[in-house]
Write a protein that holds these residues in place. Structure first.
Motif, PDB file in Angstrom:
ATOM      1  N   LYS A  21       0.817  -1.205   0.000  1.00 23.80           N
ATOM      2  CA  LYS A  21       0.000   0.000   0.000  1.00 23.80           C
ATOM      3  C   LYS A  21       0.854   1.258   0.000  1.00 23.80           C
ATOM      4  O   LYS A  21       0.332   2.366   0.142  1.00 23.80           O
ATOM      5  N   TYR A  22       2.184   1.062  -0.143  1.00 24.20           N
ATOM      6  CA  TYR A  22       3.114   2.180  -0.200  1.00 24.20           C
ATOM      7  C   TYR A  22       4.111   1.947  -1.329  1.00 24.20           C
ATOM      8  O   TYR A  22       4.627   0.843  -1.483  1.00 24.20           O
ATOM      9  N   LYS A  36      -3.161  11.086  -8.857  1.00 19.03           N
ATOM     10  CA  LYS A  36      -3.219   9.723  -9.381  1.00 19.03           C
ATOM     11  C   LYS A  36      -1.875   9.316  -9.957  1.00 19.03           C
ATOM     12  O   LYS A  36      -1.158  10.132 -10.519  1.00 19.03           O
ATOM     13  N   ILE A  37      -1.606   8.028  -9.809  1.00 13.73           N
ATOM     14  CA  ILE A  37      -0.424   7.426 -10.419  1.00 13.73           C
ATOM     15  C   ILE A  37      -0.909   6.473 -11.500  1.00 13.73           C
ATOM     16  O   ILE A  37      -1.751   5.603 -11.240  1.00 13.73           O
ATOM     17  N   VAL A  38      -0.406   6.671 -12.692  1.00 11.71           N
ATOM     18  CA  VAL A  38      -0.641   5.749 -13.795  1.00 11.71           C
ATOM     19  C   VAL A  38       0.518   4.756 -13.738  1.00 11.71           C
ATOM     20  O   VAL A  38       1.683   5.158 -13.740  1.00 11.71           O
ATOM     21  N   ILE A  39       0.201   3.467 -13.646  1.00 14.89           N
ATOM     22  CA  ILE A  39       1.230   2.444 -13.433  1.00 14.89           C
ATOM     23  C   ILE A  39       1.657   1.820 -14.751  1.00 14.89           C
ATOM     24  O   ILE A  39       0.855   1.193 -15.447  1.00 14.89           O
ATOM     25  N   TYR A  40       2.953   1.996 -15.050  1.00 14.69           N
ATOM     26  CA  TYR A  40       3.581   1.306 -16.169  1.00 14.69           C
ATOM     27  C   TYR A  40       4.311   0.110 -15.583  1.00 14.69           C
ATOM     28  O   TYR A  40       5.248   0.262 -14.806  1.00 14.69           O
ATOM     29  N   GLU A  41       3.838  -1.087 -15.913  1.00 13.67           N
ATOM     30  CA  GLU A  41       4.470  -2.315 -15.433  1.00 13.67           C
ATOM     31  C   GLU A  41       5.624  -2.642 -16.380  1.00 13.67           C
ATOM     32  O   GLU A  41       5.426  -2.850 -17.571  1.00 13.67           O
ATOM     33  N   ASP A  53      -5.030   5.826  -6.847  1.00 10.65           N
ATOM     34  CA  ASP A  53      -5.141   7.111  -6.162  1.00 10.65           C
ATOM     35  C   ASP A  53      -3.953   7.319  -5.234  1.00 10.65           C
ATOM     36  O   ASP A  53      -3.461   6.371  -4.614  1.00 10.65           O
ATOM     37  N   VAL A  54      -3.525   8.561  -5.107  1.00 14.36           N
ATOM     38  CA  VAL A  54      -2.513   8.944  -4.126  1.00 14.36           C
ATOM     39  C   VAL A  54      -3.261   9.456  -2.902  1.00 14.36           C
ATOM     40  O   VAL A  54      -3.963  10.466  -2.976  1.00 14.36           O
ATOM     41  N   LYS A  55      -3.128   8.750  -1.782  1.00 17.35           N
ATOM     42  CA  LYS A  55      -3.787   9.180  -0.546  1.00 17.35           C
ATOM     43  C   LYS A  55      -2.990  10.271   0.154  1.00 17.35           C
ATOM     44  O   LYS A  55      -3.545  11.267   0.603  1.00 17.35           O
ATOM     45  N   ARG A  56      -1.668  10.049   0.268  1.00 21.50           N
ATOM     46  CA  ARG A  56      -0.771  11.042   0.864  1.00 21.50           C
ATOM     47  C   ARG A  56       0.659  10.632   0.549  1.00 21.50           C
ATOM     48  O   ARG A  56       0.914   9.497   0.141  1.00 21.50           O
ATOM     49  N   ILE A  57       1.564  11.564   0.750  1.00 26.67           N
ATOM     50  CA  ILE A  57       2.984  11.296   0.538  1.00 26.67           C
ATOM     51  C   ILE A  57       3.718  11.595   1.834  1.00 26.67           C
ATOM     52  O   ILE A  57       3.660  12.722   2.351  1.00 26.67           O
ATOM     53  N   LEU A  58       4.360  10.575   2.356  1.00 26.58           N
ATOM     54  CA  LEU A  58       5.148  10.720   3.572  1.00 26.58           C
ATOM     55  C   LEU A  58       6.580  11.080   3.210  1.00 26.58           C
ATOM     56  O   LEU A  58       7.133  10.539   2.252  1.00 26.58           O
TER      57      LEU A  58
END
Length: 122
Positions: A21-22, A36-41, A53-58
């Motif tokens: 989840k991180y 939002k993060i678009v994921i390139y695998e 979705d980006v909830k928060r950035i630590l």
């Protein structure tokens, strides 16, 4: 705002399963409004598989980051330490809801010639 991140298949699978989840990064976006993060695998898949979705950035010292994220890191402490070698602080992007595309997309569908080493704003 969205960013496209390159993520290895084993970590994409951990995100899918809910165990990760991180997403950890040594550097982070300069723009503060990334939602939002678009994921390139990455290879061998080499496709854009979805958005999360980006909830928060630590952003904190590494011991604190690990203490907060370890239960849902999707990695072990040894990998974490190796990734952040010679760093005192790091970033952990807390991931929200993952939406997988029914049909993965090519990187060129986003107007890119190649996948980014780290990330690119889209």
């Amino acid at each position: 705002m969205k960013v496209l991140l390159s993520i290895k298949p084993e970590f994409v699978n951990e995100i899918r399963s809910g165990r990760k989840k991180y997403e950890f990064r040594r550097t982070i976006f300069r723009r503060a409004n990334v939602e939002k993060i678009v994921i390139y695998e990455t290879a061998p898949i080499s496709r854009v598989i979805g958005e999360v979705d980006v909830k928060r950035i630590l952003h904190d010292d590494l011991d604190e980051i690990w203490q907060i994220t370890s239960e849902h890191s999707g990695i072990n402490k040894s990998f974490f330490d190796d990734y952040f070698i010679n760093k005192e602080r790091g970033f952990a992007i807390e991931l929200g809801n993952l939406i997988e595309f029914s049909s993965p997309k090519k990187i060129q569908d986003y107007g890119l010639k190649a996948a980014p080493q780290s990330f690119v704003y889209i």
